[in-house]
Scaffold this motif. Structure first.
Motif, short mmCIF file in Angstrom:
data_model
loop_
_atom_site.label_atom_id
_atom_site.label_comp_id
_atom_site.label_asym_id
_atom_site.label_seq_id
_atom_site.Cartn_x
_atom_site.Cartn_y
_atom_site.Cartn_z
N SER A 76 0.87 -1.22 -0.07
CA SER A 76 -0.01 0.11 -0.18
C SER A 76 0.82 1.18 -0.01
O SER A 76 0.72 2.09 -0.66
CB SER A 76 -1.00 0.02 1.39
OG SER A 76 -1.80 1.17 1.16
N VAL A 77 1.93 1.22 0.83
CA VAL A 77 2.59 2.57 0.97
C VAL A 77 3.61 2.75 -0.39
O VAL A 77 3.73 3.63 -0.88
CB VAL A 77 3.80 2.19 2.27
CG1 VAL A 77 4.90 3.22 2.31
CG2 VAL A 77 2.96 2.31 3.68
N CYS A 78 4.05 1.50 -0.74
CA CYS A 78 4.92 1.65 -1.89
C CYS A 78 4.18 1.99 -3.19
O CYS A 78 4.55 2.64 -4.11
CB CYS A 78 5.67 0.61 -2.35
SG CYS A 78 6.93 0.28 -1.22
N LEU A 79 2.87 1.55 -3.42
CA LEU A 79 2.01 1.95 -4.55
C LEU A 79 1.87 3.47 -4.55
O LEU A 79 1.96 4.11 -5.58
CB LEU A 79 0.74 1.23 -4.30
CG LEU A 79 -0.24 1.41 -5.57
CD1 LEU A 79 0.29 0.76 -6.70
CD2 LEU A 79 -1.88 0.64 -5.21
N ARG A 80 1.74 4.02 -3.22
CA ARG A 80 1.49 5.42 -3.30
C ARG A 80 2.86 6.28 -3.71
O ARG A 80 2.96 7.22 -4.22
CB ARG A 80 0.94 6.03 -2.06
CG ARG A 80 -0.43 5.70 -1.73
CD ARG A 80 -1.11 6.30 -0.40
NE ARG A 80 -0.97 5.30 0.73
CZ ARG A 80 -0.76 5.07 1.77
NH1 ARG A 80 -0.71 6.25 2.28
NH2 ARG A 80 -0.62 4.11 2.56
#
Length: 84
Positions: free
Chosen positions: A46-50
């Protein structure tokens, strides 16, 4: 007892500004280590997608970010558990 681990996208890119790192809190209360590992991976995704949404080579950047973030969070969790 550790109740939360804060997962932050590590600086996988030399040009990434430290202030732009996204964070996600993962609750550890009443969970097995397999559940914690799964939630850490999910949070890293989730963090890396953003964080990698506007990169030129998104898939490569995303993969590097997830691996580095999971490694960092796992090491942080292990050090906190060892100190407990």
């Amino acid at each position: 007892m550790i109740r939360f681990v804060t997962l932050a996208a590590v600086a996988a890119f030399a040009f990434a500004a430290p202030a732009s790192a996204a964070e996600v809190r993962v609750s550890l209360t009443g969970k097995s280590s397999a559940q914690i590992e799964a939630e850490i991976v999910q949070a890293a995704r989730s963090v890396c997608l953003r964080e990698t949404a506007f990169e030129t080579l998104v898939q490569d950047a995303y993969g590097r970010c997830v691996r580095a973030t999971v490694k960092s969070a796992t090491a942080k969790l292990a050090s906190v558990q060892a100190a407990d």
